[in-house]
Design a protein around this motif. Structure first.
Motif, PDB file in Angstrom:
ATOM      1  N   GLU A 193      -4.319  -8.300  -1.791  1.00  0.00           N
ATOM      2  CA  GLU A 193      -4.187  -7.762  -0.592  1.00  0.00           C
ATOM      3  C   GLU A 193      -2.668  -6.950  -0.454  1.00  0.00           C
ATOM      4  OE1 GLU A 193      -6.114  -7.586   2.369  1.00  0.00           O
ATOM      5  OE2 GLU A 193      -7.589  -8.247   0.870  1.00  0.00           O
ATOM      6  N   LEU A 194      -1.749  -7.777  -1.109  1.00  0.00           N
ATOM      7  CA  LEU A 194      -0.371  -7.264  -1.122  1.00  0.00           C
ATOM      8  C   LEU A 194      -0.133  -5.843  -1.698  1.00  0.00           C
ATOM      9  CD1 LEU A 194       1.652 -10.541  -1.876  1.00  0.00           C
ATOM     10  CD2 LEU A 194       1.404  -9.528   0.308  1.00  0.00           C
ATOM     11  N   ALA A 195      -1.170  -5.654  -2.912  1.00  0.00           N
ATOM     12  CA  ALA A 195      -1.157  -4.516  -3.397  1.00  0.00           C
ATOM     13  C   ALA A 195      -1.519  -2.954  -2.422  1.00  0.00           C
ATOM     14  CB  ALA A 195      -2.012  -4.347  -4.449  1.00  0.00           C
ATOM     15  N   LEU A 196      -2.145  -3.499  -1.176  1.00  0.00           N
ATOM     16  CA  LEU A 196      -2.828  -2.533  -0.504  1.00  0.00           C
ATOM     17  C   LEU A 196      -1.722  -2.442   0.840  1.00  0.00           C
ATOM     18  CD1 LEU A 196      -6.359  -3.773  -0.366  1.00  0.00           C
ATOM     19  CD2 LEU A 196      -5.335  -1.574  -1.524  1.00  0.00           C
ATOM     20  N   LYS A 197      -0.477  -3.135   0.696  1.00  0.00           N
ATOM     21  CA  LYS A 197       0.405  -2.881   1.838  1.00  0.00           C
ATOM     22  C   LYS A 197       1.377  -2.029   1.692  1.00  0.00           C
ATOM     23  CE  LYS A 197      -0.221  -7.435   3.833  1.00  0.00           C
ATOM     24  NZ  LYS A 197      -0.879  -7.166   4.931  1.00  0.00           N
ATOM     25  N   ARG A 198       2.180  -1.340   2.409  1.00  0.00           N
ATOM     26  CA  ARG A 198       3.226  -0.280   2.283  1.00  0.00           C
ATOM     27  C   ARG A 198       4.486  -1.083   1.843  1.00  0.00           C
ATOM     28  NH1 ARG A 198       5.208   1.682   7.048  1.00  0.00           N
ATOM     29  NH2 ARG A 198       6.055   3.171   5.766  1.00  0.00           N
ATOM     30  N   ARG A 199       4.858  -2.206   2.135  1.00  0.00           N
ATOM     31  CA  ARG A 199       6.064  -2.866   1.969  1.00  0.00           C
ATOM     32  C   ARG A 199       5.790  -4.009   0.815  1.00  0.00           C
ATOM     33  NH1 ARG A 199      10.571  -5.374   6.089  1.00  0.00           N
ATOM     34  NH2 ARG A 199      11.504  -7.028   4.651  1.00  0.00           N
ATOM     35  N   VAL A 200       6.800  -3.935  -0.143  1.00  0.00           N
ATOM     36  CA  VAL A 200       6.719  -5.013  -1.102  1.00  0.00           C
ATOM     37  C   VAL A 200       7.993  -5.576  -1.279  1.00  0.00           C
ATOM     38  CG1 VAL A 200       6.214  -5.442  -3.532  1.00  0.00           C
ATOM     39  CG2 VAL A 200       4.930  -3.590  -2.465  1.00  0.00           C
ATOM     40  N   SER A 201       8.131  -6.835  -1.373  1.00  0.00           N
ATOM     41  CA  SER A 201       9.476  -7.661  -1.095  1.00  0.00           C
ATOM     42  C   SER A 201      10.133  -7.786  -2.632  1.00  0.00           C
ATOM     43  CB  SER A 201       9.207  -9.047  -0.309  1.00  0.00           C
ATOM     44  OG  SER A 201       8.725  -8.999   0.921  1.00  0.00           O
ATOM     45  N   LEU A 202      11.417  -7.837  -2.703  1.00  0.00           N
ATOM     46  CA  LEU A 202      11.848  -8.128  -3.856  1.00  0.00           C
ATOM     47  C   LEU A 202      12.542  -9.546  -3.917  1.00  0.00           C
ATOM     48  CD1 LEU A 202      14.057  -4.739  -4.165  1.00  0.00           C
ATOM     49  CD2 LEU A 202      11.796  -5.271  -5.288  1.00  0.00           C
ATOM     50  N   PRO A 203      12.777  -9.940  -5.053  1.00  0.00           N
ATOM     51  CA  PRO A 203      13.087 -11.503  -5.542  1.00  0.00           C
ATOM     52  C   PRO A 203      14.596 -11.607  -4.850  1.00  0.00           C
ATOM     53  CG  PRO A 203      12.143 -10.913  -7.332  1.00  0.00           C
ATOM     54  CD  PRO A 203      12.285  -9.504  -6.470  1.00  0.00           C
ATOM     55  N   CYS A 204      15.362 -10.585  -4.649  1.00  0.00           N
ATOM     56  CA  CYS A 204      16.536 -10.687  -4.229  1.00  0.00           C
ATOM     57  C   CYS A 204      16.859 -10.600  -2.694  1.00  0.00           C
ATOM     58  CB  CYS A 204      17.580  -9.636  -4.691  1.00  0.00           C
ATOM     59  SG  CYS A 204      17.161  -8.024  -4.233  1.00  0.00           S
ATOM     60  N   GLY A 205      15.806 -10.418  -2.112  1.00  0.00           N
ATOM     61  CA  GLY A 205      15.740 -10.011  -0.606  1.00  0.00           C
ATOM     62  C   GLY A 205      15.585  -8.848   0.041  1.00  0.00           C
ATOM     63  N   GLY A 206      15.535  -7.871  -0.930  1.00  0.00           N
ATOM     64  CA  GLY A 206      15.445  -6.391  -0.725  1.00  0.00           C
ATOM     65  C   GLY A 206      13.899  -6.028  -0.696  1.00  0.00           C
ATOM     66  N   PHE A 207      13.598  -4.971  -0.486  1.00  0.00           N
ATOM     67  CA  PHE A 207      12.337  -4.537  -0.454  1.00  0.00           C
ATOM     68  C   PHE A 207      12.138  -2.952  -1.030  1.00  0.00           C
ATOM     69  CE2 PHE A 207      13.795  -4.426   3.921  1.00  0.00           C
ATOM     70  CZ  PHE A 207      13.651  -2.876   4.180  1.00  0.00           C
ATOM     71  N   VAL A 208      10.756  -2.627  -0.906  1.00  0.00           N
ATOM     72  CA  VAL A 208      10.628  -1.218  -1.435  1.00  0.00           C
ATOM     73  C   VAL A 208       9.243  -0.800  -0.296  1.00  0.00           C
ATOM     74  CG1 VAL A 208      11.242  -1.161  -3.905  1.00  0.00           C
ATOM     75  CG2 VAL A 208       8.918  -1.806  -3.135  1.00  0.00           C
ATOM     76  N   PHE A 209       9.454   0.466  -0.075  1.00  0.00           N
ATOM     77  CA  PHE A 209       8.357   1.065   0.704  1.00  0.00           C
ATOM     78  C   PHE A 209       7.574   2.095  -0.119  1.00  0.00           C
ATOM     79  CE2 PHE A 209      10.286  -0.101   4.801  1.00  0.00           C
ATOM     80  CZ  PHE A 209       9.390  -0.625   5.329  1.00  0.00           C
ATOM     81  N   ILE A 210       6.109   1.884  -0.206  1.00  0.00           N
ATOM     82  CA  ILE A 210       5.212   2.930  -1.019  1.00  0.00           C
ATOM     83  C   ILE A 210       4.453   3.559  -0.210  1.00  0.00           C
ATOM     84  CG2 ILE A 210       3.572   2.997  -2.985  1.00  0.00           C
ATOM     85  CD1 ILE A 210       4.824   0.156  -3.945  1.00  0.00           C
ATOM     86  N   GLU A 211       4.689   5.020  -0.218  1.00  0.00           N
ATOM     87  CA  GLU A 211       4.012   5.735   0.964  1.00  0.00           C
ATOM     88  C   GLU A 211       3.082   6.990  -0.117  1.00  0.00           C
ATOM     89  OE1 GLU A 211       2.480   6.270   4.253  1.00  0.00           O
ATOM     90  OE2 GLU A 211       4.347   5.197   4.352  1.00  0.00           O
ATOM     91  N   GLN A 212       1.819   6.796  -0.002  1.00  0.00           N
ATOM     92  CA  GLN A 212       0.931   7.680  -0.645  1.00  0.00           C
ATOM     93  C   GLN A 212       0.812   8.944   0.277  1.00  0.00           C
ATOM     94  OE1 GLN A 212      -1.672   4.191  -2.348  1.00  0.00           O
ATOM     95  NE2 GLN A 212      -2.467   6.114  -3.051  1.00  0.00           N
ATOM     96  N   THR A 213       1.024  10.263  -0.047  1.00  0.00           N
ATOM     97  CA  THR A 213       0.661  11.490   0.725  1.00  0.00           C
ATOM     98  C   THR A 213      -0.237  12.187  -0.161  1.00  0.00           C
ATOM     99  OG1 THR A 213       2.406  12.842  -0.214  1.00  0.00           O
ATOM    100  CG2 THR A 213       3.052  11.299   1.322  1.00  0.00           C
ATOM    101  N   GLU A 214      -0.564  13.327   0.388  1.00  0.00           N
ATOM    102  CA  GLU A 214      -1.731  14.221  -0.568  1.00  0.00           C
ATOM    103  C   GLU A 214      -0.904  14.793  -1.647  1.00  0.00           C
ATOM    104  OE1 GLU A 214      -4.883  14.480  -0.013  1.00  0.00           O
ATOM    105  OE2 GLU A 214      -4.815  13.097   1.203  1.00  0.00           O
ATOM    106  N   ALA A 215       0.447  15.176  -1.510  1.00  0.00           N
ATOM    107  CA  ALA A 215       1.143  15.841  -2.630  1.00  0.00           C
ATOM    108  C   ALA A 215       1.769  15.139  -3.507  1.00  0.00           C
ATOM    109  CB  ALA A 215       2.138  16.719  -1.633  1.00  0.00           C
ATOM    110  N   CYS A 216       2.188  13.767  -3.020  1.00  0.00           N
ATOM    111  CA  CYS A 216       2.870  12.963  -4.096  1.00  0.00           C
ATOM    112  C   CYS A 216       2.828  11.596  -3.435  1.00  0.00           C
ATOM    113  CB  CYS A 216       4.353  13.448  -4.433  1.00  0.00           C
ATOM    114  SG  CYS A 216       5.452  13.557  -3.066  1.00  0.00           S
ATOM    115  N   VAL A 217       3.427  10.633  -4.233  1.00  0.00           N
ATOM    116  CA  VAL A 217       3.839   9.222  -3.789  1.00  0.00           C
ATOM    117  C   VAL A 217       5.359   9.085  -3.721  1.00  0.00           C
ATOM    118  CG1 VAL A 217       3.559   6.702  -4.418  1.00  0.00           C
ATOM    119  CG2 VAL A 217       1.807   8.310  -5.166  1.00  0.00           C
ATOM    120  N   ILE A 218       5.841   8.758  -2.440  1.00  0.00           N
ATOM    121  CA  ILE A 218       7.290   8.326  -2.163  1.00  0.00           C
ATOM    122  C   ILE A 218       7.409   6.664  -2.248  1.00  0.00           C
ATOM    123  CG2 ILE A 218       9.041   8.811  -0.325  1.00  0.00           C
ATOM    124  CD1 ILE A 218       7.684  11.506  -1.563  1.00  0.00           C
TER     125      ILE A 218
END
Length: 400
Positions: free
Chosen positions: A260-285
């Motif tokens: 379920e977490l692998a389908l979400k845009r936001r992924v938390s980091l152990p340090c407290g930061g996070f990454v956003f993963i956005e899939q578009t038609e042209a590329c992944v940001i």
């Protein structure tokens, strides 16, 4: 410890396979009835020939497949039968892409042949770096390959005994010969062979358990016994204490939540930061953010630690989500050349753990990391999700 979880839904005819390592979900495969045709070998019929370089072939069921003839389509006439193999699935209005080169995949080797054309005898996976081992594997392949056949020694073949490799090459050659016999008797269009590429790709000695349940247990055990007899005893049927499959297989081993977490845009980091993963038609940001992480020794240390944690998580998520094509990562800006080099080295090492070829292209003038990954199948989100019928996939609500 590495586990394979194979769960089948009889109602939807869908099989989910998860690769777990030390309790973490690493890869997920989705196989539905009528799904991917990659690897299918068929006796097809040429239906049309374009004057440029494409031939369209009826391989049975659905859209005609197409084949690139490298600019020379003179030898292909309508009505001619061809032995072909699907290389890419149909997408949109395009049918599947096929080739006259037929590859039969094993766990240790890929054996291939193509009628009427000279082919290289033996190659070795680029992931095997030892020159001595590469020479040994190439020698084994050349020793046991009959005339007219070629092979590529897979990464899994490293360190395996000669008799094991020879036995697999012989088995794969026999499959080829059986296919050729069918060509003489079958009426085109006809499917001659379907392989199980999934088990070929993920079976290895470091798999401690292969856990499955329900109606597929017997077929999985038989497939594993055929591909890797030494692993057959590691196939386990999932049951609870009462002997019934009450708790789902993925739930029992903690794979459901991670999926379920692998389908979400936001992924938390152990340090407290996070990454956003956005899939578009042209590329992944992918965007990296420090979040609430204050650091302990100043801004430079905070940024570097966040970026390194993000690099590890991003590499894992690329493989888990099966992201491909151009991937652009916006790491947090770093001013020190030493820190930038450390990040590139670390990220590169993490990406090398991926089974699929993944490469860092470089850093843009704006500080964006460019990564490319070979496309092998649809991303996880497209296999498990569809557009919302209300917002049509925009995911936003209009403010009145």
């Amino acid at each position: 410890m590495k586990r394979l979880l194979i769960d089948h839904n009889d109602e939807t005819k869908t099989t989910l396979t998860a690769v777990m390592a030390d309790g973490r979900l690493k890869e997920v495969y989705v196989n539905r009835a009528g799904g991917s045709q990659i690897g299918l070998v068929a006796l097809g019929v040429v239906r049309s020939v374009l004057p440029s370089k494409f031939v369209f072939i009826d391989v049975g069921g659905g859209k005609n497949a197409f084949m690139n003839t490298d600019g020379d389509s003179r030898h292909y006439k309508e009505g001619r039968t061809l032995l072909v193999q699907v290389q890419k699935d149909a997408t949109g209005t395009k049918g599947p892409a096929v080739s006259e080169t037929v590859n039969i995949n094993g766990r240790l080797a890929i054996v291939y042949c193509q009628n009427g054309k000279q082919i290289p005898a033996a190659g070795v996976s680029q992931k095997i770096v030892s020159k001595t081992e590469r020479k040994r594997l190439r020698g084994i392949a050349e020793k046991y390959l009959p005339e007219g056949f070629g092979a590529v020694m897979r990464t899994n073949s490293e360190g395996h005994a000669e008799d094991e490799i020879a036995a697999e090459i012989e088995r794969l050659v026999q499959i080829h010969r059986q296919i050729k016999k069918q060509v003489e008797t079958e009426k085109a269009p006809a499917v001659l062979y379907r392989e199980n590429p999934l088990l070929n790709d993920i079976l290895s000695e470091d798999v401690a358990e292969i856990i499955t349940c329900g109606s597929v247990y017997d077929s999985i055990k038989s497939s594993v016994a055929a591909l890797a007899p030494e692993l057959a005893e590691r196939v386990i049927r999932h049951e609870n204490a009462a002997g019934k499959n009450v708790v789902g297989l993925f739930e029992a081993y903690g794979a459901s939540l991670q999926l379920e977490l692998a389908l979400k845009r936001r992924v938390s980091l152990p340090c407290g930061g996070f990454v956003f993963i956005e899939q578009t038609e042209a590329c992944v940001i992918v965007d990296v953010n420090t979040g609430k992480f204050p650091g302990r020794h100043g801004l430079r240390e905070t940024v570097l630690q966040t970026n390194l944690e993000a690099a590890k998580i991003i590499a894992e998520q690329i493989a888990l989500r099966n992201l491909s094509g151009m991937i652009v990562v916006d790491f947090i800006d770093m001013h020190e050349t030493e820190d930038k080099q450390s990040l590139v080295r670390f990220f590169s090492d993490e990406l090398k753990k991926d089974r699929i070829k993944t490469s860092i292209i470089g850093m843009t003038e704006l500080g964006l990391m460019q990564v490319t990954r070979k496309k092998t199948r649809e991303p996880l989100s497209r296999l498990l999700e569809c557009d919302c019928p209300h917002c049509k996939g925009t995911g936003r609500i209009r403010i009145e």
